[in-house]
Design an enzyme around this catalytic site. Structure first.
Site, PDB file in Angstrom:
ATOM      1  N   HIS A 189      84.843  23.985 -14.790  1.00 12.46           N
ATOM      2  CA  HIS A 189      84.762  23.460 -13.431  1.00 12.46           C
ATOM      3  C   HIS A 189      86.139  23.395 -12.776  1.00 12.46           C
ATOM      4  O   HIS A 189      86.325  23.899 -11.661  1.00 12.46           O
ATOM      5  CB  HIS A 189      84.132  22.068 -13.449  1.00 12.46           C
ATOM      6  CG  HIS A 189      83.951  21.488 -12.082  1.00 12.46           C
ATOM      7  ND1 HIS A 189      82.803  21.639 -11.356  1.00 12.46           N
ATOM      8  CD2 HIS A 189      84.793  20.756 -11.306  1.00 12.46           C
ATOM      9  CE1 HIS A 189      82.927  21.036 -10.186  1.00 12.46           C
ATOM     10  NE2 HIS A 189      84.137  20.484 -10.145  1.00 12.46           N
ATOM     11  N   HIS A 236      90.280  24.563  -8.972  1.00 10.66           N
ATOM     12  CA  HIS A 236      91.478  23.871  -8.488  1.00 10.66           C
ATOM     13  C   HIS A 236      92.743  24.368  -9.185  1.00 10.66           C
ATOM     14  O   HIS A 236      93.710  23.613  -9.305  1.00 10.66           O
ATOM     15  CB  HIS A 236      91.320  22.360  -8.719  1.00 10.66           C
ATOM     16  CG  HIS A 236      90.180  21.749  -7.991  1.00 10.66           C
ATOM     17  ND1 HIS A 236      90.165  21.594  -6.619  1.00 10.66           N
ATOM     18  CD2 HIS A 236      88.988  21.270  -8.424  1.00 10.66           C
ATOM     19  CE1 HIS A 236      89.022  21.036  -6.247  1.00 10.66           C
ATOM     20  NE2 HIS A 236      88.291  20.826  -7.326  1.00 10.66           N
ATOM     21  N   LYS A 239      84.685  27.399   0.611  1.00  8.93           N
ATOM     22  CA  LYS A 239      85.122  26.041   0.262  1.00  8.93           C
ATOM     23  C   LYS A 239      85.961  25.537   1.431  1.00  8.93           C
ATOM     24  O   LYS A 239      87.072  26.034   1.665  1.00  8.93           O
ATOM     25  CB  LYS A 239      85.926  26.038  -1.034  1.00  8.93           C
ATOM     26  CG  LYS A 239      86.289  24.624  -1.487  1.00  8.93           C
ATOM     27  CD  LYS A 239      86.285  24.497  -2.993  1.00  8.93           C
ATOM     28  CE  LYS A 239      86.356  23.039  -3.414  1.00  8.93           C
ATOM     29  NZ  LYS A 239      86.133  22.840  -4.830  1.00  8.93           N
TER      30      LYS A 239
END
Length: 301
Positions: free
Chosen positions: A173, A189, A235
């Site tokens: 993730h 990220h 995003k």
């Protein structure tokens, strides 16, 4: 931890970014938005240096190990387990640095020590994090046991949403990224994954998101909020460190995760010029998500 990140790549020297325009307003799930950046975010990255650092090299080997669609069960091969362990071994390793022309070396010479070089043993960021967590009784005393603890926190599979399919883990993730029903980008990220996906034309950088008291970021900024599309979705805001080593992020997020018991932890910190909120969400005994937020931006997932 920031000052101890000796493997961090430096802007203008090891990489350059091209910020271009400010991203337009959009919402999670939109398939098409205004593109304020005709070029890639990363103008160049010194891949030779990147791949010469063991922690980066072993980290990169993990990025193609996952099925990014949630709801699809992950299958972990024996080879991938080996790669996971090689990465953990790399970020936990003690390094020995040979020093010849440093202040310490020169000081020893002025004291009439007959030395030709000095060997300094320095501890990895993860080892320093381990020592800190030991004092809080939050880590296993033995480094080998701490490694298993890290494996469980970051690599143990679980079902991200409803159902019982083990389709996700903290590492996937945070560092690789996931998609939900082809309409939503989750996580992603990490700057290395962003760069490599951008290089393969899988990511389309749409522009920067400005933070409070600053109309636009600088090309030397090492924390950015950006907008991008990936695998058919957009995003609206994705926050990421730029240039930092994988062990820095692993250590930082692990310490926050183990210090708190809440499902969602938000720690406000100041790193150089950056006022950040470090967000770490737990999924049981595992990391659900973790990322930095420039305090002028809205929440993420």
């Amino acid at each position: 931890m920031w000052d101890m990140d000796v493997n961090r790549l430096m802007p203008g020297k090891d990489y350059t970014i091209d910020l271009q325009g400010k991203a337009g307003a959009t919402q999670q799930g939109d398939g098409a938005v205004q593109d304020s950046a005709a070029r890639h975010l990363f103008h160049n990255v010194n891949e030779e240096r990147l791949k010469s650092i063991k922690t980066f090299a072993t980290f990169i080997s993990l990025l193609d190990n996952y099925e990014t669609s949630t709801g699809v069960a992950e299958v972990v091969t024996p080879e991938e387990i080996v790669e996971n362990n090689c990465f953990l071994d790399a970020i936990l390793a003690t390094e020995v640095m040979k020093v010849s022309n440093t202040d310490l070396f020169q000081s020893l010479k002025t004291l009439n020590y007959k030395v030709s070089c000095v060997y300094i043993s320095w501890f990895s960021i993860l080892q320093i994090a381990h020592e800190y967590l030991l004092k809080k009784n939050l880590a296993k005393p033995n480094l080998a046991d701490f490694k298993y603890q890290l494996y469980d926190i970051w690599f143990q599979l679980y079902a991200r949403k409803e159902g019982d399919r083990p389709d996700s883990c903290g590492f996937e993730h945070v560092f690789v990224g996931e998609t939900r029903r082809g309409k939503q980008i989750l996580g992603l990220h990490n700057w290395v994954q962003f760069y490599l996906q951008e290089k393969r034309s899988q990511i389309d950088y749409k522009g920067y998101v400005a933070r409070r008291n600053k109309t636009r970021p600088d090309k030397d900024d090492q924390v950015l909020s950006i907008q991008f599309s990936w695998k058919g979705s957009v995003k609206p805001i994705g926050s990421t460190f730029i240039g930092v080593s994988p062990e820095f992020e692993f250590a930082l997020y692990t310490v926050i995760f183990l210090l708190a018991e809440e499902r969602v932890t938000r720690e406000t910190v100041k790193i150089e010029e950056y006022e950040l909120q470090m967000v770490v969400c737990r999924h049981g005994h595992h990391i659900g998500t973790a990322y930095p937020v420039l305090l002028s931006t809205s929440s993420e997932d």
